[in-house]
Write an enzyme that holds these catalytic residues in place. Structure first.
Site, PDB file in Angstrom:
ATOM      1  N   ASN A   1       8.253   9.278  10.526  1.00 55.00           N
ATOM      2  CA  ASN A   1       7.851   9.473   9.127  1.00 55.00           C
ATOM      3  C   ASN A   1       6.445   8.955   8.847  1.00 55.00           C
ATOM      4  O   ASN A   1       6.096   8.687   7.703  1.00 55.00           O
ATOM      5  CB  ASN A   1       8.847   8.788   8.179  1.00 55.00           C
ATOM      6  CG  ASN A   1       8.804   9.386   6.783  1.00 55.00           C
ATOM      7  OD1 ASN A   1       8.723  10.606   6.626  1.00 55.00           O
ATOM      8  ND2 ASN A   1       8.859   8.547   5.766  1.00 55.00           N
ATOM      9  N   THR A   2       5.625   8.829   9.874  1.00 56.54           N
ATOM     10  CA  THR A   2       4.272   8.339   9.657  1.00 56.54           C
ATOM     11  C   THR A   2       3.306   9.454   9.276  1.00 56.54           C
ATOM     12  O   THR A   2       2.172   9.180   8.877  1.00 56.54           O
ATOM     13  CB  THR A   2       3.742   7.642  10.922  1.00 56.54           C
ATOM     14  OG1 THR A   2       3.812   8.551  12.021  1.00 56.54           O
ATOM     15  CG2 THR A   2       4.564   6.403  11.233  1.00 56.54           C
TER      16      THR A   2
ATOM     17  N   CYS B   1       0.812  -1.230   0.000  1.00 63.45           N
ATOM     18  CA  CYS B   1       0.000   0.000   0.000  1.00 63.45           C
ATOM     19  C   CYS B   1       0.836   1.265   0.000  1.00 63.45           C
ATOM     20  O   CYS B   1       0.370   2.318  -0.406  1.00 63.45           O
ATOM     21  CB  CYS B   1      -0.945   0.009   1.203  1.00 63.45           C
ATOM     22  SG  CYS B   1      -0.104   0.208   2.800  1.00 63.45           S
TER      23      CYS B   1
ATOM     24  N   GLU C   1     -15.928 -19.485  -4.737  1.00 65.04           N
ATOM     25  CA  GLU C   1     -16.840 -18.342  -4.627  1.00 65.04           C
ATOM     26  C   GLU C   1     -18.036 -18.521  -3.683  1.00 65.04           C
ATOM     27  O   GLU C   1     -18.423 -17.577  -3.002  1.00 65.04           O
ATOM     28  CB  GLU C   1     -17.385 -17.997  -6.017  1.00 65.04           C
ATOM     29  CG  GLU C   1     -16.356 -17.475  -6.974  1.00 65.04           C
ATOM     30  CD  GLU C   1     -16.971 -17.170  -8.329  1.00 65.04           C
ATOM     31  OE1 GLU C   1     -17.165 -15.991  -8.627  1.00 65.04           O
ATOM     32  OE2 GLU C   1     -17.259 -18.121  -9.071  1.00 65.04           O
TER      33      GLU C   1
ATOM     34  N   CYS D   1       1.091 -11.630   1.397  1.00 67.78           N
ATOM     35  CA  CYS D   1       1.172 -11.036   2.731  1.00 67.78           C
ATOM     36  C   CYS D   1       2.078 -11.827   3.652  1.00 67.78           C
ATOM     37  O   CYS D   1       2.442 -11.352   4.724  1.00 67.78           O
ATOM     38  CB  CYS D   1      -0.213 -10.930   3.358  1.00 67.78           C
ATOM     39  SG  CYS D   1      -0.871 -12.534   3.922  1.00 67.78           S
TER      40      CYS D   1
ATOM     41  N   ASP E   1      -6.236  10.018  18.850  1.00 70.21           N
ATOM     42  CA  ASP E   1      -6.691   9.221  19.987  1.00 70.21           C
ATOM     43  C   ASP E   1      -6.066   9.670  21.299  1.00 70.21           C
ATOM     44  O   ASP E   1      -6.664   9.498  22.363  1.00 70.21           O
ATOM     45  CB  ASP E   1      -6.355   7.747  19.762  1.00 70.21           C
ATOM     46  CG  ASP E   1      -7.350   7.071  18.835  1.00 70.21           C
ATOM     47  OD1 ASP E   1      -8.555   7.144  19.116  1.00 70.21           O
ATOM     48  OD2 ASP E   1      -6.930   6.487  17.829  1.00 70.21           O
TER      49      ASP E   1
END
Length: 1333
Positions: free
Chosen positions: A266-267, A47, A1265, A120, A365
């Site tokens: 760096n987020t 991503c 499916e 993954c 948060d």
């Protein structure tokens, strides 16, 4: 600063090897460096924003002041290369390999069947590996927390958790459900004398031996101990990176360059640069300034360095809580609760406390809790040091604080609580973990000693304003008064007025957010009352039904039951056994090769796409001049460059590959830039200027399309019986409608293609991530105007596909091929996640309208159902989807008079395409909601109405196809028995009577899913099998591997037919030059068709070897093969499968569109928090009739994965479009697929025994499916729980709740007193933030 013009040399280690970089570019992330420079491709791009975990690596550093080595997981996609000075990086390749030695983590995830597509898996391995380096004997809580930052789209997570669970040594990890035996070795009932088969055998697993891990490089220890730290400067093409070593130097730098951001984790800055195109000429990285990491515990509280990671803050607070009286730890515990849910562990390991505060996100948060608890920050600048309170004045605007540009936050003070103080943190988020909050709050109240008198109160919210905001008026309404129902009742009214939100507020969900402000305050009230009871301030017990315990969260023991193979089956025969995915170990070690893992060729170019920014407009100009002048840009490809066909044709509609004169959606492909690197191509694409002339009245929604008669023809209709007449003869008639949202495929591997010109006679090799390589071959050949035989498409494997890698993939391949043809150089195109989601479309949103006639005893006698699908701007496969919708309109129910109509709406959104289920989930879900409404009207349980109307025995579908529903009924009865449905239903009703704010709901749902293609020509397959002289076998077939295990099953087929071990059989890839004219791997038909083709080829070869075997019956396989070679017997054969002549005659309304049906039934139980809409799937039981499974581990994996994807579709995943048609949800931070926290707490799968299927290979059935549709059981269970909540408010009967059943929809539908307080804005009176697609 010590650096000269050239910049300093960066030194770090990767997998134990020293790496030095002379010209480190600040814009380079570790991910691209290790993949492209070091060629360590096991770490994947998923991503680019730290939201999926595919790129997880372990970062190790030596802490000189404590003389310890610390390890933490991190997202390589967000980790700047320049930040790695002195670090040791471990990638999946450094953990273990099939060439040397597997690591136990890799082995156990693979052998537990936790790797399907495998994309993954390296990230999962690295997260778990890092945990084990820090904690060799983890708890189940540790494991689920560790995996929270990793996404998987294939497995459903259960097998991954099971594999990791084997490392869990705590006493109760396997007994969380009350069992006294290990959850991984539990037997199930089976035939007498036969041990119950297991998916996963724990015997012989490699032990975890911490002494065998890579040592931390001694050179880095010496460097940390002996070197005099020097300022480091790195200069890139557009950016300079400075890393100071002292606070004084940091102050000087910030004073001189006040606009330069400070980058630690760096987020925040990383995504800004990557996704928003923000350019910072200078970045200051103070990661080596020790003062920013100091922690000091005092009597008054804790000073935490602003540079401390959130994980470190969590650890510090936990330690402090364990050392001080509980009354002093109220604020600390509240922060711990928030920190556990803030991002994934990889993010918490690098994001800093100071960075989080200074980012000033409106839905932070931590900031509301810190502010409510009277925390403060110590700030330093050239003008000196000062302390500033974190209060309502600190946050001044979106992303802005009261601090000046040159101010530096050095530390944060978190105070201890006092005896009579209560502090709580509450939040609601789209997903339970690793998701930005919708609304979050920090609340604190201080009572006068021993009383309910409020001495001080502080209530802060996030998510309801552009900044963290204090509810000052509400606090004033509570201050100085007794904490009781009267005071709080007034406070709710004040709060509702104080935190008003305009209906068009950014982020949408206005009614929900306003409701949450009230319900979270109410939850705080309940917590305070409980605390006052504990402190003996009040004596009356809080009524049990008013208490709010957290939703359950422990993942319990699941069952996977399947039938053992026959006693007579040979041990060597793998068919019917739970064989591990043939590539699982390679996937777990990072050795498995995906499209973008292929090494770069000489002179290779990268292609970046330019897309439309308007939904409906004429293109009046295309200016490429600026792009062509940028460094590295080679060319720009437009429609004019296509030597051949420029469009795709189907159903009488053409779709341009690249837009010519007009665009019809945001995201339509206009042109493409090719450059020497990804970064240069991306910058070039951004520099292309398109001018437009907007066209009037774009269409986005189904309602608009229906009003303007915007359809793709034909519109289809089918009818059984006489529906109109039947409506006049029923007891009751009801009409309703239901909307189902779209769904993003979110395959972990984005669209990828590499086109390599061979160099002669216009021949091209295309390496592509496609489900249908022949389709891509045909399209490329047409675009280049060459014969098909000049284009060879290769598919090694895909990192998931789910229907989304057919048409759009072929389009991208055409563009890349034209670029390769024009430049005569290899061209690679790999979409970024946001591009992929914007461009490629997904599952069709559907509006279903129904009219149902039924008798008072529950028999449904007539139904008229209309389906409207949102196809988007191009036809794609939408007509076929609409057809399959109607073919399943009967679902599993024998409704004697049934009419279905289907219309495909043309809109100005990106065109939707095939998606696992291909219209069936939408079709049956409308029917299931119709049945639910009938049950509600009659006041009967929905399962009774379902059972009464279900097909039974030999039956006819509405298109006159005969079938036997016996196994459907068997699945129903078994599911009711296995799930103990009736008893649990009664228990749920009792639970609901005892709980006001939590409700349990149950649903049981069947599925009847047609297998095979209704177009006869698609039901064919071919295979090519070679036997080599050494006895090894190479199998090639037309199916493509995307995680569904088709290669594993084909290996099993060949093993049985040839009578040799699977180890002798290899499947390399799917390619159009070995098996031509292949069909798509789709429709759950891949094993059926390709399996028979492989069997056919193997049988031919086996028969050829028969004379050899007769001559030497005692010989070995190798001897037989060698003899055959010398006797000039061909050891290569093609196999073919000529499938059934399926058809559907839409004029006669009859046909034979499917070869057979796969059946299944799912029982689902959920627990719902009515105040927030949060829910937890407590238990799922699935009984599936899949004939005789070829491979139970693969098939159960498909069942679990499909169910979880369906659970996402119906309860979680939500695509959001702007009023102008722009997709908002373009990544995992905005679009939430199920994560580990969404796994059913008890997940049981049972394969129906003794269920042969004569229509498919070895009596199996297609399963990829069908089970996805059963995810709707979670929606219906939520709706059942909502109905129980509505009953508390006096509301009965059918009610509207569209899919997905997000927390927003569930909470508002519950109609609690708090949601009813919120005024509803009238549709049409305002412009919504997002369209209701």
């Amino acid at each position: 600063m010590s650096a000269g013009k050239e910049g300093d040399v960066l030194c770090f280690f990767v997998n134990g090897k020293k790496v030095t970089v002379s010209h480190a570019d600040p814009e380079t992330m570790l991910l691209s460096f290790i993949r492209e420079t070091l060629r360590l491709t096991g770490t994947k791009y998923g991503c680019g924003g730290g939201g999926c975990g595919a790129c997880t690596v372990m970062v190790s550093r030596y802490q000189a002041h404590t003389k310890t080595i610390v390890h933490h997981s991190a997202n390589a996609c967000l980790l700047p290369l320049c930040q790695l000075q002195g670090a040791a990086i471990t990638t999946v390749e450094g953990v273990g390999s099939t060439k040397t030695r597997l690591h136990p983590v890799q082995e156990r995830i693979a052998k537990a069947h936790g790797s399907q597509c495998g994309f993954c898996t390296p990230g999962m391995v690295m997260s778990m590996y890092t945990l084990l380096r820090n904690r060799p004997q983890p708890s189940m809580e540790d494991i689920t927390q560790t995996l929270a930052g990793n996404l998987c789209r294939c497995t459903g997570y259960r097998p991954i958790v099971d594999g990791c669970r084997t490392f869990c040594q705590e006493a109760n990890c396997c007994q969380v459900n009350g069992s006294k035996e290990c959850c991984l070795s539990r037997d199930t009932n089976t035939e007498a004398g036969q041990e119950a088969p297991k998916l996963f055998d724990m015997d012989g697993l490699l032990p975890l031996d911490p002494t065998q891990e890579l040592i931390f490089p001694p050179e880095l220890i010496l460097m940390a101990q002996t070197s005099n730290p020097q300022t480091l400067t790195f200069r890139g093409e557009r950016m300079t990176w400075v890393s100071p070593t002292s606070l004084d130097e940091l102050i000087q730098l910030k004073t001189k360059h006040p606009e330069a951001p400070l980058v630690m984790g760096n987020t925040n800055i990383g995504p800004e640069i990557k996704f928003k195109g923000v350019l910072y000429p200078l970045i200051i990285s103070p990661t080596r300034v020790l003062e920013l990491f100091e922690v000091s515990v005092t009597e008054q509280g804790v000073w935490v360095g602003a540079g401390c990671s959130l994980s470190h803050v969590l650890s510090v607070l936990r330690n402090v809580v364990g050392q001080i009286p509980g009354e002093k730890a109220e604020l600390f515990r509240a922060l711990i609760q928030q920190l556990r849910n803030l991002g994934g562990e990889q993010i918490r390991n690098v994001a800093t406390l100071g960075g989080h505060i200074m980012s000033a996100f409106p839905n932070s948060d931590l900031n509301p809790v810190l502010a409510a608890g009277n925390s403060k920050v110590r700030v330093i600048s050239g003008g000196g040091s000062r302390e500033i309170s974190l209060n309502q004045d600190f946050f001044v605007a979106f992303g802005k604080t009261v601090l000046k540009a040159d101010d530096i936050v050095v530390s944060v003070f978190i105070p201890c609580s006092t005896k009579w103080e209560v502090v709580r943190a509450l939040r609601q988020a789209p997903r339970k973990e690793n998701a930005f909050a919708t609304v979050t709050t920090g609340m604190r109240v201080l009572f006068s000693e021993g009383s309910r008198m409020v001495q001080d109160v502080s209530i802060f919210y996030g998510g309801v304003r552009p900044t963290t905001v204090r509810a000052s008026k509400t606090c004033a309404a509570i201050m100085g008064r007794l904490w009781d129902d009267h005071t709080l009742g007034q406070a709710y009214d004040v709060l509702l007025e104080e935190l008003d939100l305009p209906p068009s507020a950014p982020g949408g969900k206005v009614e929900f957010r306003r409701s949450l402000t009230l319900s979270l305050l109410f939850k705080f009230n309940l917590e305070v009352l409980q605390k006052l009871r504990e402190m003996d301030v009040i004596t009356e017990e809080l009524p049990e039904e008013m208490q709010t315990q957290p939703l359950p969260r422990e993942i319990q023991l699941g069952l996977q039951e399947f039938q053992n193979v026959s006693k007579d089956q040979k041990d060597q025969d793998p068919v019917g056994r739970p064989i591990m995915h043939r590539s699982a170990l390679s996937q777990a070690t990072g050795e498995a090769v995906y499209c973008d893992d292929l090494p770069r060729t000489e002179g290779e170019l990268f292609l970046a796409l330019v897309t439309s920014a308007r939904p409906y407009a004429k293109i009046t100009g295309l200016d490429m001049s600026e792009a062509l002048q940028l460094p590295g840009v080679v060319d720009v490809i437009t429609h004019k460059d296509f030597p051949g066909k420029k469009c795709f044709s189907g159903f009488g509609y053409d779709e341009n590959v690249l837009a010519e004169t007009e665009v019809s959606c945001i995201g339509q492909l206009v042109c493409a830039v090719v450059a020497d690197t990804r970064a240069h191509a991306k910058r070039g694409a951004a520099a292309v200027m398109i001018s437009y002339e907007d066209l009037p009245e774009p269409i986005f929604t189904i309602q608009e399309a229906v009003e303007k008669k915007s359809f793709f023809e034909p519109r289809m209709e089918i009818e059984r019986g006489n529906v109109n007449e039947a409506f006049t003869n029923v007891d009751q008639v009801y009409e309703g409608e239901f909307r189902i949202g779209g769904q993003e495929h979110f395959y972990m591997e984005t669209q990828s293609v590499l086109v390599v010109p061979v160099g002669e006679e216009r021949e091209f090799n295309v390496y592509i991530s496609s489900q249908w390589p022949t389709y891509a071959q045909d399209a490329i050949a047409a675009a280049l105007d060459v014969p098909f035989n000049r284009v060879t498409c290769h598919v090694k494997r895909m990192g998931g596909a789910f229907g989304g890698k057919v048409t759009k993939t072929a389009m991208l391949a055409c563009i890349a091929s034209v670029a390769a043809w024009k430049t005569d150089r290899a061209v690679r195109c790999v979409l970024e996640r946001g591009e992929d989601m914007l461009i490629t479309g997904g599952r069709h949103p559907v509006l279903g309208k129904y009219k149902v006639g039924f008798m008072n005893d529950g028999r449904i006698m007539a139904a008229d159902i209309q389906y409207f699908t949102n196809a988007g701007c191009a036809c794609d496969e939408s007509i076929l989807v609409a057809e399959k919708v109607l073919l399943h309109v009967d679902h599993a129910y024998n409704i004697p008079n049934l009419r279905g109509c289907s219309a495909v709406c043309k809109t100005n959104l990106p065109s939707n395409t095939a998606f696992r289920g291909f219209g069936v989930p939408q079709s049956l879900f409308v029917v299931e909601n119709m049945i639910n409404d009938v049950a509600m009207i009659l006041g009967r349980p929905p399962d009774q109405i379902r059972e009464l109307n279900m097909y039974k025995g030999t039956s006819l579908t509405h298109y006159k196809m005969e079938f036997d529903a016996e196994n459907l009924c068997r699945c129903w009865e078994e599911c009711k028995a296995k799930s103990d449905y009736s008893a649990r239903r009664r228990a749920a009703e009792q639970f609901n009577q005892q709980n006001r704010w939590k409700k349990r709901g149950m649903a049981i749902v069947p599925i009847k899913f047609g297998i095979a293609f209704s177009a006869s020509f698609l039901n064919q397959a071919a295979a090519l099998v070679h036997i080599y002289k050494d006895g090894s076998v190479l199998v090639t077939h037309g199916g493509t591997e995307m995680g569904q295990g088709i290669h594993t099953k084909m290996q099993q087929v060949a093993s049985r037919e040839l009578g040799i071990p699977s180890s002798k059989i290899y499947i390399s890839e799917t390619s159009t030059n070995t098996v031509p004219n292949t069909l798509p791997s789709a429709a759950s038909f891949g094993t059926d068709s390709n399996g028979i083709a492989v069997r056919n080829a193997c049988q031919i070869l086996y028969e050829r070897l028969e004379p050899i075997r007769q001559k030497n019956p005692e010989g070995s396989w190798e001897k037989w093969v060698q003899s055959a070679f010398f006797e000039k017997i061909s050891l290569s054969a093609t196999g073919f499968y000529k499938g059934p002549d399926c058809y559907m005659d839409w004029e006669k309304k009859e046909g034979f569109p499917f070869l057979y049906f796969t059946y299944g039934v799912c029982s689902c139980e959920v627990e719902l928090d009515c105040l927030t809409g949060d829910y937890r799937t407590v238990r799922v039981d699935i009984v599936a009739d899949i004939g005789r499974s070829v491979n139970p581990s693969v098939d159960i994996g498909q069942i679990e994965g499909a169910f979880m994807q369906g659970l996402g579709l119906f309860t979680l995943e939500e695509l959001k479009f702007s009023p102008s048609g722009l997709l908002y949800t373009r990544g995992p931070s905005q679009y939430k697929i199920p994560a580990v926290c969404d796994v059913p707490l008890q997940f049981n799968v049972y394969l129906l025994p003794d269920s042969p299927n004569p229509h498919a290979i070895y009596s199996s059935k297609g399963i990829g499916e069908p089970i996805l549709s059963l995810g709707c059981s979670a929606f219906l269970a939520i709706k059942d729980a909502v109905a129980a909540a509505r009953a508390e408010s006096g509301l009965q009967g059918p009610f509207s709740m569209d899919s997905p059943a997000t927390a927003e929809r569930a909470c508002l539908a519950c109609a609690t007193p708090f949601t009813q307080k919120v005024p509803v804005c009238k549709p049409g009176s305002f412009k919504p933030w997002a369209l209701n697609i």
